[in-house]
Design a protein around this motif. Structure first.
Motif, PDB file in Angstrom:
ATOM      1  N   TYR A 359       0.855  -1.156   0.024  1.00 38.35           N
ATOM      2  CA  TYR A 359      -0.077   0.083   0.010  1.00 38.35           C
ATOM      3  C   TYR A 359       0.972   1.211  -0.059  1.00 38.35           C
ATOM      4  N   PHE A 360       1.957   1.296   0.862  1.00 42.77           N
ATOM      5  CA  PHE A 360       2.874   2.563   0.834  1.00 42.77           C
ATOM      6  C   PHE A 360       3.536   2.822  -0.115  1.00 42.77           C
ATOM      7  N   LYS A 361       4.212   1.687  -0.727  1.00 43.23           N
ATOM      8  CA  LYS A 361       5.199   1.920  -1.878  1.00 43.23           C
ATOM      9  C   LYS A 361       4.450   1.975  -3.111  1.00 43.23           C
ATOM     10  N   ASN A 362       3.283   1.688  -3.544  1.00 43.94           N
ATOM     11  CA  ASN A 362       2.282   1.809  -4.484  1.00 43.94           C
ATOM     12  C   ASN A 362       1.590   2.815  -4.575  1.00 43.94           C
ATOM     13  N   ARG A 363       1.561   3.894  -3.651  1.00 40.76           N
ATOM     14  CA  ARG A 363       0.909   5.289  -3.736  1.00 40.76           C
ATOM     15  C   ARG A 363       1.535   6.084  -4.848  1.00 40.76           C
TER      16      ARG A 363
END
Length: 581
Positions: A359-363
């Motif tokens: 979730y955090f790396k693909n924002r």
């Protein structure tokens, strides 16, 4: 619901009323059973971890209040005597004018005066304590034992307190005399003042005959070196049938365990150490359960029946996006381990490990910061320190109360919660404030911190933030590791680095705990930056239970240059800077 009263007030425990301490203290997880025992106890933890609250809760006056609330008579089996060390009397620096031996005598004298005064003050608070006691006999014996006449025409407690105050005045005048050729020779030691006064009280006052006194020494790190050695010597006494020490110490500086005679006290033999630091904050830990009960009790005090998770709801958008990430990560796990193992532990562990990282790396790179919200997020952001948990709650509640229209709508529906947007705004504001404080003025409020060291401390944490962000985007094994250990502890680099680490600890921007090392089953320290730093940098405060092992030289170079660089080109080509644990 009492909206005018913020239930998350996080004043220093000394500033809270007895009623507030009795209302808010959660004793189940704060080791009250140890404090009420006859063993010597060291309570060790960062500032704000609840040390003072634990001691104040166990002072006799609080125990009396709690017993009365429960319709019981207060017990005299244990009597807690609270002795704060962060006071002008304890901080007196006149000992520095004298040679070491006389300085140690004077330092012990000041500390003993405080302890005896605390003892007398506490006993005097017990209703009708002098019933069936010959007060004249009490006064005469105290005068004889102390080698001085106590003031006449007053009760025992008033006379004793006046005598102690006069002793302080006489000491001050003697030390401040112009010549200083003679030393004030009427000083008291623990053995010549506290022990005999305690014996007089328990032998002459029938109701105290079976009492055990808990000497609650708060902020012991504020004592000077002579007082610390004296305290350790008293702890080393073998007979503690009448009294025991409960010592609260913050994790600052190096706290000596050496006694006045040059010996030392040992953990498990002379005392029991209780670490109030909570290295993990997930749902299965005692700290999470403590936080849950603490917040629930505070909500109940203003008639809010919602659970902490209901009161601090998670953003619906984040919940939705996390579910999408979970679907993607599950598919990756099935490809990796095979469809036959879809419900296996390997797949479940893979999802747990990589769902939030995905979730955090693909924002999108230009997207706003993630909507940090939810009670569990607040627990993680606290980094295991109660005060860090209460501060954002306090600000969120205050911000929500200021939005009167929202409150009216909430009251009609029967619930009052903190909207995720308010949670996110407060968290990001606190995160930004922490970086601003570190960048601009850390040297102004940390003792012995130069402007240069302040800037190096900022560069070190900033370089770590950049490195953790890099790992989030590129690391395959542990993308969300947010703590580190120090390897290759070369002397010069560690000497320089240790100074910066101590500055960051005092500023409560870095915490140190311990855990098993990767090699040989040893225990080693590891370093956890305050997680409130991460939201403004787009990092996940949940992190992973992994530690990045970084050489001391690289960390020191980061403090100087502001960048964490690989040790050699070969390591850079491998995209793996150091081993992970």
């Amino acid at each position: 619901m009492i909206l005018g009263s913020n239930p998350f007030q996080f004043e220093a425990a000394n500033n809270l009323t007895d009623e507030m301490i009795a209302d808010y203290y959660i004793d189940d997880f704060n080791y009250s059973r140890f404090i009420q025992s006859k063993r010597n106890i060291f309570l060790v933890g960062e500032r704000g971890s609840g040390k003072t609250m634990a001691l104040l809760f166990n002072r006799w006056r609080l125990q009396k209040l709690i017993a009365e609330r429960n319709g019981q008579d207060p017990s005299l089996s244990t009597i807690g005597v609270y002795i704060p060390c962060n006071t002008p009397l304890i901080h007196k620096a006149e000992y520095q004018l004298l040679d070491p031996f006389l300085g140690s005598v004077l330092s012990e004298h000041f500390l003993v005066l405080s302890i005896v005064h605390g003892l007398i003050e506490t006993i005097s608070e017990i209703p009708n304590i002098l019933l069936d006691t010959d007060e004249t006999d009490l006064l005469q014996e105290a005068s004889y034992v102390l080698g001085a006449e106590l003031p006449e025409g007053r009760g025992f407690f008033d006379a004793a307190k006046q005598f102690l105050q006069r002793s302080l005045l006489d000491t001050q005048r003697a030390i401040n005399s112009a010549g200083r050729e003679t030393f004030y020779d009427n000083t008291f030691s623990f053995a010549s003042a506290f022990v005999p006064v305690l014996n007089i009280c328990v032998n002459k006052i029938p109701r105290l005959g079976d009492s055990h006194f808990l000497l609650l020494i708060d902020d012991a790190h504020a004592l000077n070196e002579h007082q610390l050695r004296a305290l350790n010597s008293w702890i080393a006494y073998r007979d503690h049938s009448r009294f025991s020490f409960k010592v609260a110490v913050a994790k600052v500086g190096n706290q000596t365990r050496v006694t006045s005679s040059g010996g030392s006290i040992l953990d498990g033999h002379d005392y029991t150490k209780i670490d109030l630091e909570a290295p993990l904050q997930n749902k299965e830990t005692n700290f999470y359960k403590l936080a849950e009960r603490l917040i629930k009790r505070r909500l109940e005090k203003i008639s809010i029946s919602a659970t902490p998770k209901e009161f601090f709801p998670v953003s619906k958008a984040m919940e939705r996006d996390l579910k999408s990430s979970e679907i993607v990560v599950r598919e990756e796990a099935i490809r990796k381990f095979g469809e036959a193992t879809e419900s296996s532990k390997a797949v479940a562990d893979y999802i747990y490990k990589y769902k939030r990282a995905h979730y955090f790396k693909n924002r999108p790179s230009k997207a706003n910061r993630p909507p940090y919200s939810g009670f569990e997020t607040l627990v993680y952001l606290s980094t295991g320190v109660v005060r860090n948990l209460l501060e954002p709650c306090y600000r969120m509640f205050d911000s929500a109360v200021s939005r009167a229209s929202d409150i009216k709508r909430s009251k009609r529906s029967g619930t009052f919660t903190i909207p995720p947007t308010i949670q996110t705004n407060v968290i990001l504001e606190l995160s930004k404030d922490s970086w601003d404080r570190l960048r601009n003025n850390i040297a102004q409020y940390i003792e012995d911190c130069s402007e240069e060291d302040g800037q190096r401390a900022f560069k070190l944490l900033n370089a770590l933030a950049v490195h953790f962000r890099y790992r989030l985007l590129h690391h395959e094994s542990e993308p969300c590791a947010l703590s580190f250990t120090i390897s290759r502890r070369e002397h010069h680099a560690m000497e320089q680095l240790s100074r910066l680490i101590e500055i960051l600890r005092k500023a409560q921007l870095l915490y140190i705990t311990s855990g098993p090392a990767k090699d040989d089953g040893q225990i080693e320290p590891y370093y956890v930056p305050n997680k409130i730093l991460w939201p403004i940098r787009g990092l996940d405060p949940y992190g992973q239970h992994a530690r990045v092992s970084i050489p001391a030289e690289i960390l020191w170079n980061a403090a100087v240059s502001g960048e964490i660089k690989p040790k050699s080109p070969q390591e850079d080509q491998q995209m793996e800077l150091w081993n992970d644990e």
